[in-house]
Motif scaffolding. Sequence first.
Motif, PDB file in Angstrom:
ATOM      1  N   LEU A   1      21.301   2.721  -1.897  1.00 45.49           N
ATOM      2  CA  LEU A   1      21.433   3.739  -3.225  1.00 45.49           C
ATOM      3  C   LEU A   1      20.455   4.918  -2.604  1.00 45.49           C
ATOM      4  CD1 LEU A   1      22.086   4.700  -5.852  1.00 45.49           C
ATOM      5  CD2 LEU A   1      19.924   3.594  -6.656  1.00 45.49           C
ATOM      6  N   GLY A   2      19.337   4.675  -2.030  1.00 45.57           N
ATOM      7  CA  GLY A   2      18.518   5.901  -1.491  1.00 45.57           C
ATOM      8  C   GLY A   2      19.213   6.595  -0.306  1.00 45.57           C
ATOM      9  N   HIS A   3      19.897   6.001   0.759  1.00 43.44           N
ATOM     10  CA  HIS A   3      20.391   6.663   1.580  1.00 43.44           C
ATOM     11  C   HIS A   3      21.900   7.466   1.317  1.00 43.44           C
ATOM     12  CE1 HIS A   3      18.122   5.754   5.231  1.00 43.44           C
ATOM     13  NE2 HIS A   3      17.961   4.422   4.733  1.00 43.44           N
ATOM     14  N   THR A   4      22.609   6.762   0.357  1.00 37.09           N
ATOM     15  CA  THR A   4      23.665   7.519  -0.240  1.00 37.09           C
ATOM     16  C   THR A   4      23.412   9.041  -0.809  1.00 37.09           C
ATOM     17  OG1 THR A   4      24.681   5.256  -0.567  1.00 37.09           O
ATOM     18  CG2 THR A   4      25.747   7.377  -1.613  1.00 37.09           C
ATOM     19  N   ALA A   5      22.302   8.854  -1.795  1.00 37.90           N
ATOM     20  CA  ALA A   5      21.728   9.676  -2.809  1.00 37.90           C
ATOM     21  C   ALA A   5      21.378  10.952  -1.692  1.00 37.90           C
ATOM     22  CB  ALA A   5      20.761   9.522  -3.496  1.00 37.90           C
ATOM     23  N   PHE A   6      20.422  10.429  -0.779  1.00 33.30           N
ATOM     24  CA  PHE A   6      20.029  11.539   0.227  1.00 33.30           C
ATOM     25  C   PHE A   6      20.975  12.342   1.026  1.00 33.30           C
ATOM     26  CE2 PHE A   6      15.363  10.813  -0.145  1.00 33.30           C
ATOM     27  CZ  PHE A   6      14.838  11.903   0.168  1.00 33.30           C
ATOM     28  N   THR A   7      22.063  11.628   1.452  1.00 28.95           N
ATOM     29  CA  THR A   7      23.042  11.923   2.301  1.00 28.95           C
ATOM     30  C   THR A   7      23.866  12.827   1.656  1.00 28.95           C
ATOM     31  OG1 THR A   7      22.984   9.653   3.723  1.00 28.95           O
ATOM     32  CG2 THR A   7      24.990  11.215   3.844  1.00 28.95           C
ATOM     33  N   LEU A   8      24.231  12.640   0.508  1.00 31.93           N
ATOM     34  CA  LEU A   8      25.237  13.402  -0.411  1.00 31.93           C
ATOM     35  C   LEU A   8      24.278  14.770  -1.164  1.00 31.93           C
ATOM     36  CD1 LEU A   8      27.522  10.871  -1.660  1.00 31.93           C
ATOM     37  CD2 LEU A   8      27.801  12.135  -0.034  1.00 31.93           C
ATOM     38  N   HIS A   9      23.114  14.970  -0.988  1.00 28.52           N
ATOM     39  CA  HIS A   9      22.612  15.880  -1.689  1.00 28.52           C
ATOM     40  C   HIS A   9      22.360  16.885  -0.850  1.00 28.52           C
ATOM     41  CE1 HIS A   9      18.659  15.716   0.400  1.00 28.52           C
ATOM     42  NE2 HIS A   9      18.251  16.728  -0.428  1.00 28.52           N
ATOM     43  N   PHE A  10      22.526  16.753   0.528  1.00 29.23           N
ATOM     44  CA  PHE A  10      22.751  18.036   1.677  1.00 29.23           C
ATOM     45  C   PHE A  10      23.772  19.018   1.322  1.00 29.23           C
ATOM     46  CE2 PHE A  10      20.265  14.613   4.197  1.00 29.23           C
ATOM     47  CZ  PHE A  10      18.976  15.368   4.133  1.00 29.23           C
ATOM     48  N   ASN A  11      23.598  20.174   1.684  1.00 28.06           N
ATOM     49  CA  ASN A  11      24.658  21.053   1.674  1.00 28.06           C
ATOM     50  C   ASN A  11      25.630  20.904   2.917  1.00 28.06           C
ATOM     51  OD1 ASN A  11      23.825  22.625  -0.548  1.00 28.06           O
ATOM     52  ND2 ASN A  11      22.315  23.825   0.869  1.00 28.06           N
ATOM     53  N   ILE A  12      26.897  20.725   2.768  1.00 25.12           N
ATOM     54  CA  ILE A  12      27.901  20.420   3.653  1.00 25.12           C
ATOM     55  C   ILE A  12      28.732  21.603   4.158  1.00 25.12           C
ATOM     56  CG2 ILE A  12      29.963  18.843   4.166  1.00 25.12           C
ATOM     57  CD1 ILE A  12      27.609  17.392   3.507  1.00 25.12           C
ATOM     58  N   CYS A  13      28.767  21.926   5.362  1.00 26.61           N
ATOM     59  CA  CYS A  13      29.496  22.940   5.943  1.00 26.61           C
ATOM     60  C   CYS A  13      31.164  22.974   5.682  1.00 26.61           C
ATOM     61  CB  CYS A  13      29.301  23.212   7.262  1.00 26.61           C
ATOM     62  SG  CYS A  13      27.310  23.277   7.855  1.00 26.61           S
ATOM     63  N   SER A  14      31.877  24.150   5.534  1.00 28.65           N
ATOM     64  CA  SER A  14      33.059  24.099   5.502  1.00 28.65           C
ATOM     65  C   SER A  14      33.388  23.809   6.995  1.00 28.65           C
ATOM     66  CB  SER A  14      33.529  25.398   5.038  1.00 28.65           C
ATOM     67  OG  SER A  14      32.993  25.309   3.731  1.00 28.65           O
ATOM     68  N   PRO A  15      34.751  23.279   7.258  1.00 28.95           N
ATOM     69  CA  PRO A  15      35.807  22.834   6.273  1.00 28.95           C
ATOM     70  C   PRO A  15      35.621  21.320   5.770  1.00 28.95           C
ATOM     71  CG  PRO A  15      36.566  22.521   8.377  1.00 28.95           C
ATOM     72  CD  PRO A  15      35.260  23.157   8.577  1.00 28.95           C
ATOM     73  N   ARG A  16      34.421  20.729   5.848  1.00 29.35           N
ATOM     74  CA  ARG A  16      33.901  19.621   5.178  1.00 29.35           C
ATOM     75  C   ARG A  16      34.868  18.421   5.874  1.00 29.35           C
ATOM     76  NH1 ARG A  16      31.143  20.393   0.607  1.00 29.35           N
ATOM     77  NH2 ARG A  16      31.463  18.264  -0.326  1.00 29.35           N
ATOM     78  N   GLU A  17      34.906  18.434   7.082  1.00 32.69           N
ATOM     79  CA  GLU A  17      35.793  17.511   7.827  1.00 32.69           C
ATOM     80  C   GLU A  17      34.817  16.438   8.603  1.00 32.69           C
ATOM     81  OE1 GLU A  17      38.142  19.697  10.660  1.00 32.69           O
ATOM     82  OE2 GLU A  17      39.729  20.118   9.415  1.00 32.69           O
ATOM     83  N   ILE A  18      35.072  15.149   8.083  1.00 33.22           N
ATOM     84  CA  ILE A  18      34.114  14.089   8.525  1.00 33.22           C
ATOM     85  C   ILE A  18      34.693  13.468   9.771  1.00 33.22           C
ATOM     86  CG2 ILE A  18      33.082  11.750   8.096  1.00 33.22           C
ATOM     87  CD1 ILE A  18      33.349  12.564   4.944  1.00 33.22           C
ATOM     88  N   PRO A  19      34.074  13.303  10.851  1.00 33.28           N
ATOM     89  CA  PRO A  19      34.601  13.092  12.131  1.00 33.28           C
ATOM     90  C   PRO A  19      34.576  11.445  12.205  1.00 33.28           C
ATOM     91  CG  PRO A  19      32.402  13.732  12.461  1.00 33.28           C
ATOM     92  CD  PRO A  19      32.554  14.040  11.082  1.00 33.28           C
ATOM     93  N   HIS A  20      35.399  10.734  11.269  1.00 34.42           N
ATOM     94  CA  HIS A  20      35.407   9.421  11.244  1.00 34.42           C
ATOM     95  C   HIS A  20      36.609   8.938  10.526  1.00 34.42           C
ATOM     96  CE1 HIS A  20      33.613   5.445  11.781  1.00 34.42           C
ATOM     97  NE2 HIS A  20      32.338   5.879  12.059  1.00 34.42           N
ATOM     98  N   PHE A  21      36.720   7.778  10.469  1.00 34.96           N
ATOM     99  CA  PHE A  21      37.977   7.097   9.519  1.00 34.96           C
ATOM    100  C   PHE A  21      37.647   6.828   8.270  1.00 34.96           C
ATOM    101  CE2 PHE A  21      36.682   3.854  12.354  1.00 34.96           C
ATOM    102  CZ  PHE A  21      36.231   2.783  11.442  1.00 34.96           C
ATOM    103  N   PHE A  22      36.463   6.752   8.072  1.00 34.98           N
ATOM    104  CA  PHE A  22      35.712   6.720   6.428  1.00 34.98           C
ATOM    105  C   PHE A  22      34.449   7.102   6.467  1.00 34.98           C
ATOM    106  CE2 PHE A  22      33.217   3.529   8.731  1.00 34.98           C
ATOM    107  CZ  PHE A  22      32.167   3.228   7.855  1.00 34.98           C
ATOM    108  N   CYS A  23      34.197   7.277   5.309  1.00 35.99           N
ATOM    109  CA  CYS A  23      32.815   8.181   4.952  1.00 35.99           C
ATOM    110  C   CYS A  23      31.512   7.306   5.395  1.00 35.99           C
ATOM    111  CB  CYS A  23      32.758   8.334   3.391  1.00 35.99           C
ATOM    112  SG  CYS A  23      33.483   9.867   2.800  1.00 35.99           S
TER     113      CYS A  23
END
Length: 312
Positions: free
Chosen positions: A157-179
Amino acid sequence: MKSENETETTDFILLDFFPEFKHITAMVSIILLIYMAAFTGNTLLIIFIWLYSHLHTPMYFLLSQLSLMDLTLTSSIVPKMASNFFSGWRSISFLACGTQIFFSLTVAIAECILITLMCFDRYMAICDPLRYPVIINPKVCLQMIAMSWAGGALTSLGHTAFTLHFNICSPREIPHFFCEVMAVLRIVCEDISAYEKAVVITSIIVLLLPLSLILSSYVLIFLAVLRMNSPEGRNKALATCSSHLCVVGLYFGPGMCIYMRPGSAKTPRLNQGLFLFGTVLTPLLNPLAYSLRNKEVLSALKKLIGRCRSFR
């Protein structure tokens, strides 16, 4: 239906799965087959443990929880990955991404905790057999399971909240097959050096410290096994412990390579391969490690096959 270019600005895009690989369709199909085999194997192992009274022991009760965690982990990742590949729809919502991070991290951490506690169970059973039924009773087993799930959920829960509270650069492409946490952090537009140190500290607590305890315990266990007078008891103890050590390697190996290897962030393809191993192959190999060398599980399998034949 919205096209991929019309997705909400809060959505993420999961990049292609090994785009340089020529036979990617065959590869994803094989992964799906392995997933179905792992799902079937772990489900059968849970059924065996709950159906047959000779498997109603603390070790098998904990093992059934490990299989349940395997089912949760692989089912939170593989179906979505395959669906994205075959449909061509690579978008994943902010909420779905957060949910996937939370569940995958929860189960992965809970498995590390549970495997460490399973080692304690084996230590007590072999090194202090007279006190084993008193110390490792059903209530303690439930506490071990609750501790594993709670520890995994709170850390995740702590890591999920911290990870998703950061500003994400466009085009928001995650270099992985899952989050996955480290993959999402690669597209953050802020300085995350402090948080990366927190990830390393968590890795030491969740991976390195338990592994040190496990290896130390097994040194004592093997010394106790060598002192056994009964060859049958010695062989049974070695078979059980070797199965557990195989599982330890399957779980801790990929995790340490991903989160504790220097320069891990610079090798996304290797990380994807290690995640594939951990989320697809490990859940398949776990029931095999405990069943092929375990007379009790093989006996339960034979009984089930016998029952199926009698119904014909």
